[in-house]
Motif scaffolding. Sequence first.
Motif, PDB file in Angstrom:
ATOM      1  N   ILE A   1       0.832  -1.204   0.000  1.00 18.94           N
ATOM      2  CA  ILE A   1       0.000   0.000   0.000  1.00 18.94           C
ATOM      3  C   ILE A   1       0.870   1.259   0.000  1.00 18.94           C
ATOM      4  O   ILE A   1       0.598   2.220  -0.735  1.00 18.94           O
ATOM      5  CB  ILE A   1      -0.957  -0.001   1.204  1.00 18.94           C
ATOM      6  CG1 ILE A   1      -2.007  -1.102   1.022  1.00 18.94           C
ATOM      7  CG2 ILE A   1      -1.640   1.356   1.359  1.00 18.94           C
ATOM      8  CD1 ILE A   1      -2.925  -1.279   2.226  1.00 18.94           C
ATOM      9  N   LEU A   2       1.931   1.261   0.812  1.00 14.55           N
ATOM     10  CA  LEU A   2       2.813   2.427   0.868  1.00 14.55           C
ATOM     11  C   LEU A   2       3.497   2.669  -0.467  1.00 14.55           C
ATOM     12  O   LEU A   2       3.569   3.805  -0.955  1.00 14.55           O
ATOM     13  CB  LEU A   2       3.860   2.234   1.974  1.00 14.55           C
ATOM     14  CG  LEU A   2       3.370   2.382   3.410  1.00 14.55           C
ATOM     15  CD1 LEU A   2       4.506   2.093   4.390  1.00 14.55           C
ATOM     16  CD2 LEU A   2       2.818   3.783   3.651  1.00 14.55           C
ATOM     17  N   ILE A   3       3.995   1.594  -1.083  1.00 16.29           N
ATOM     18  CA  ILE A   3       4.690   1.737  -2.368  1.00 16.29           C
ATOM     19  C   ILE A   3       3.727   2.214  -3.446  1.00 16.29           C
ATOM     20  O   ILE A   3       4.022   3.142  -4.208  1.00 16.29           O
ATOM     21  CB  ILE A   3       5.343   0.404  -2.782  1.00 16.29           C
ATOM     22  CG1 ILE A   3       6.507   0.073  -1.834  1.00 16.29           C
ATOM     23  CG2 ILE A   3       5.845   0.471  -4.224  1.00 16.29           C
ATOM     24  CD1 ILE A   3       7.139  -1.279  -2.100  1.00 16.29           C
ATOM     25  N   SER A   4       2.550   1.578  -3.533  1.00 16.14           N
ATOM     26  CA  SER A   4       1.595   1.948  -4.580  1.00 16.14           C
ATOM     27  C   SER A   4       1.088   3.370  -4.396  1.00 16.14           C
ATOM     28  O   SER A   4       0.941   4.116  -5.373  1.00 16.14           O
ATOM     29  CB  SER A   4       0.423   0.963  -4.610  1.00 16.14           C
ATOM     30  OG  SER A   4      -0.243   0.929  -3.370  1.00 16.14           O
ATOM     31  N   THR A   5       0.838   3.763  -3.147  1.00 14.51           N
ATOM     32  CA  THR A   5       0.369   5.120  -2.889  1.00 14.51           C
ATOM     33  C   THR A   5       1.443   6.147  -3.231  1.00 14.51           C
ATOM     34  O   THR A   5       1.165   7.182  -3.854  1.00 14.51           O
ATOM     35  CB  THR A   5      -0.049   5.283  -1.418  1.00 14.51           C
ATOM     36  OG1 THR A   5      -1.084   4.335  -1.107  1.00 14.51           O
ATOM     37  CG2 THR A   5      -0.568   6.688  -1.156  1.00 14.51           C
TER      38      THR A   5
ATOM     39  N   HIS B   1      -4.881   0.191  -7.298  1.00 14.29           N
ATOM     40  CA  HIS B   1      -4.241  -1.003  -6.753  1.00 14.29           C
ATOM     41  C   HIS B   1      -4.164  -0.910  -5.233  1.00 14.29           C
ATOM     42  O   HIS B   1      -4.450  -1.875  -4.512  1.00 14.29           O
ATOM     43  CB  HIS B   1      -2.825  -1.149  -7.321  1.00 14.29           C
ATOM     44  CG  HIS B   1      -2.763  -1.835  -8.645  1.00 14.29           C
ATOM     45  ND1 HIS B   1      -3.402  -3.030  -8.904  1.00 14.29           N
ATOM     46  CD2 HIS B   1      -2.124  -1.509  -9.797  1.00 14.29           C
ATOM     47  CE1 HIS B   1      -3.165  -3.407 -10.144  1.00 14.29           C
ATOM     48  NE2 HIS B   1      -2.401  -2.489 -10.718  1.00 14.29           N
ATOM     49  N   SER B   2      -3.755   0.241  -4.746  1.00 13.45           N
ATOM     50  CA  SER B   2      -3.613   0.441  -3.305  1.00 13.45           C
ATOM     51  C   SER B   2      -4.939   0.230  -2.580  1.00 13.45           C
ATOM     52  O   SER B   2      -4.992  -0.437  -1.549  1.00 13.45           O
ATOM     53  CB  SER B   2      -3.079   1.852  -3.030  1.00 13.45           C
ATOM     54  OG  SER B   2      -2.957   2.083  -1.641  1.00 13.45           O
TER      55      SER B   2
ATOM     56  N   LEU C   1       4.981  -9.309  -5.975  1.00 16.41           N
ATOM     57  CA  LEU C   1       4.967  -9.046  -7.414  1.00 16.41           C
ATOM     58  C   LEU C   1       4.436  -7.647  -7.705  1.00 16.41           C
ATOM     59  O   LEU C   1       5.000  -6.918  -8.536  1.00 16.41           O
ATOM     60  CB  LEU C   1       4.107 -10.091  -8.126  1.00 16.41           C
ATOM     61  CG  LEU C   1       4.659 -11.515  -8.164  1.00 16.41           C
ATOM     62  CD1 LEU C   1       3.616 -12.471  -8.737  1.00 16.41           C
ATOM     63  CD2 LEU C   1       5.935 -11.572  -8.992  1.00 16.41           C
ATOM     64  N   LEU C   2       3.348  -7.280  -7.012  1.00 17.87           N
ATOM     65  CA  LEU C   2       2.760  -5.956  -7.240  1.00 17.87           C
ATOM     66  C   LEU C   2       3.706  -4.860  -6.789  1.00 17.87           C
ATOM     67  O   LEU C   2       3.874  -3.848  -7.483  1.00 17.87           O
ATOM     68  CB  LEU C   2       1.419  -5.843  -6.512  1.00 17.87           C
ATOM     69  CG  LEU C   2       0.680  -4.511  -6.673  1.00 17.87           C
ATOM     70  CD1 LEU C   2       0.407  -4.216  -8.134  1.00 17.87           C
ATOM     71  CD2 LEU C   2      -0.623  -4.531  -5.883  1.00 17.87           C
ATOM     72  N   ALA C   3       4.334  -5.043  -5.628  1.00 14.74           N
ATOM     73  CA  ALA C   3       5.275  -4.039  -5.128  1.00 14.74           C
ATOM     74  C   ALA C   3       6.436  -3.853  -6.098  1.00 14.74           C
ATOM     75  O   ALA C   3       6.842  -2.729  -6.400  1.00 14.74           O
ATOM     76  CB  ALA C   3       5.787  -4.448  -3.747  1.00 14.74           C
TER      77      ALA C   3
END
Length: 232
Positions: free
Chosen positions: A16-20, A52-53, A193-195
């Motif tokens: 969440i932190l990376i996507s945001t 995504h987040s 994978l998403l990160a």
Amino acid sequence: MQLGTDLVILSTITTILISTTVGVYLLRLWFKQSNRLITDLPLVFGVTTLSHSCQVLVLALQNLGILEATLEFLKIRSLIISGSIIPVIGAILQIWAPRIQRHHIKILAGVTAYWWLIAIFGTSEALIMNATIPLILIAGVAMFATFFITWKTGRLKEIRSDLMIVGIPPAMASQLLRVALLNTAFFFVPDLLLAASLVITGLAFLLPNRKEAPGVKEEALVQREVAMSVEY
């Protein structure tokens, strides 16, 4: 059991932190442009990463027992996921089909209506997933092909196409594997994978030397060049 819960929380918070962070960075990049178009890639991928987040957050709350894993919440997740896919489809249309630009809004409206009707009125998890996953695959494959072509031809200087063709497959895999690995020992793999995909996407926009954001005419020229590359 506690270790498993801690890993869920850690992987979720990280994702969440990376996507945001990546999403906000891309949106700020778009707002700084002197001429902004709704098909600009920073805006498209900014909205996608923030979606995504949100959907990872909803899934995490279900895994932790805060929200029930019901069909209703699956429908909510599906609506959120549409925010990741529909902007990408719009960008694909702009690049691959500029000659039918007058029909783009109609096509996007049709895709949105289809997705939302399935998400809202779908009677089972299998129905919703089977009806929407093909769109995810089509959008991912088309975007991968687009960046592969721009990488080979040297077009689209505003983004590192080579990094994007590395970053797209992990994002697709994370979507497809998330439910399948949910109750297994590898539940954390989709988050990883998403990160990784989001970090690569951010680097693809960050690494090029961005002297000035392209103007309207330059943006149209880039899109025509990409379209010509696709056609040939």
